[in-house]
Design an enzyme around this catalytic site. Structure first.
Site, PDB file in Angstrom:
ATOM      1  N   TYR A 173      37.694 -64.853  16.012  1.00 13.99           N
ATOM      2  CA  TYR A 173      38.851 -63.963  16.171  1.00 13.99           C
ATOM      3  C   TYR A 173      40.073 -64.511  15.455  1.00 13.99           C
ATOM      4  O   TYR A 173      40.739 -63.789  14.698  1.00 13.99           O
ATOM      5  CB  TYR A 173      39.132 -63.785  17.666  1.00 13.99           C
TER       6      TYR A 173
ATOM      7  N   LYS B  72      42.134 -62.896  12.123  1.00  8.75           N
ATOM      8  CA  LYS B  72      43.557 -62.565  12.156  1.00  8.75           C
ATOM      9  C   LYS B  72      44.334 -63.381  11.117  1.00  8.75           C
ATOM     10  O   LYS B  72      45.315 -62.885  10.537  1.00  8.75           O
ATOM     11  CB  LYS B  72      44.131 -62.796  13.554  1.00  8.75           C
TER      12      LYS B  72
END
Length: 245
Positions: free
Chosen positions: A164, A168
Site C-alpha cells: 500500500y 501511494k
C-alpha cells in the site's frame, strides 16, 4: 455551479467528502463501481438534505467504465471543475516486503496508481475546460519516503503496509510530474493525506471521517494563490500541513 467527480465515493472518506461538498453548493458525481449501490446512496443523501448528488458508474481498473463516465459528464456538464482520485485498496495483510508476491503488488498498484493515471488522463479534456481546475490525489503519510525512513517517526516500525505504501509513493511521484507539466496553467494539483480515519479501511479506528473530508476539501477548493505540486498531511504537520515526499 462547480462540478466534482469523486472516485470510490460510495462509502468512507469519499462519501463524507461528497456530503460536505454538496452542502457547499457543488454538483457531485458520486463514483461507484456498483451503480445500484451508488444510486441507493445518492437517493438516501438527497432525501436527507444533500442536493445535487448523482451516482456514476466508474471502476478505475476498467477503462470502458472510465470512458463511459467521462462521456456522461461531458454530455451533462461540458466540463469538470474538480477531480478527487479517492478510490484505493490496501491489499492483502500483512504485507511483507520480502515475502509478498509481485502479483499482490500489481493488484494494489492497478487501483492506487494505474487507476489514478487512467482516470486523470481520461478526464483531462474536461478539466482543461474549467476556469479553475483542481485535482486532489488522496494519499497517505506512510507513502512519504522521508517519513517512513526516519527512525524517529511514530509509524517507523509500522511495516504492515509495504504494498500500500509503495503504491501511494508511486502515485505521489505521478502527482509531482503532473503538477510540473501543468505548472503554467490554472491547474492546482496536490496529494493529500486525510489522516488515520475511522472507516472500513482501518477497521473503524482513528479520527473522525468529518475531519478527513475537510482536509481533502481544503485543497480541492484552493484559489489561484494556492499551492500546487505539494504533499499535505495535517495530521503529521499541524503547523503548515505540508510534509516531505
Amino acid at each position: 455551479m462547480k462540478s466534482v467527480l469523486i472516485t470510490g465515493a460510495n462509502k468512507g472518506i469519499g462519501l463524507e467528502t461528497a456530503k460536505q461538498l454538496s452542502k457547499k453548493g457543488l454538483f457531485i458525481y458520486l463514483g461507484s463501481r456498483d451503480i445500484e449501490k451508488g444510486n441507493a446512496i445518492a437517493k438516501e443523501l438527497s432525501e436527507n438534505g444533500y442536493p445535487n448528488i448523482k451516482a456514476i458508474e466508474i471502476d478505475v481498473t476498467k477503462p470502458e467504465t472510465i470512458l463511459s463516465a467521462k462521456n456522461s459528464i461531458e454530455k451533462e456538464q461540458g466540463y469538470l471543475d474538480i477531480l478527487i482520485n479517492n478510490a484505493g485498496i490496501s491489499g492483502v495483510l500483512p504485507q511483507n516486503a520480502l515475502a509478498t508476491s509481485a502479483e499482490k503488488y500489481h493488484e494494489v498498484f492497478d487501483v492506487n496508481m494505474y487507476g489514478v493515471v487512467r482516470v486523470t488522463q481520461a478526464f483531462m479534456v474536461l478539466l482543461k475546460k474549467a476556469v479553475e481546475p483542481r485535482i486532489v490525489n488522496v494519499s497517505t503519510s506512510v507513502g512519504s519516503l522521508s517519513l517512513q525512513s526516519n527512525p524517529q517517526w511514530p509509524a517507523y516500525d509500522y511495516a504492515k503496509y509495504a504494498i500500500y505504501a509503495s503504491s501511494k509513493a508511486a502515485m505521489n511521484m505521478y502527482t509531482v510530474h503532473l503538477a510540473y507539466e501543468l505548472r503554467n496553467s490554472a491547474f492546482k494539483i496536490n496529494a493529500v493525506c486525510p489522516g488515520y480515519t475511522k472507516t472500513d479501511f482501518t477497521d473503524h479506528n482513528g479520527g473522525e471521517v468529518e475531519e478527513a473530508g475537510k482536509r481533502i476539501i481544503k485543497y480541492a477548493l484552493v484559489d489561484q494563490n494556492g499551492p500546487t505540486g505539494k504533499f499535505f498531511s495535517e495530521e503529521s504537520n499541524p503547523q503548515t500541513g505540508e510534509i516531505s515526499w
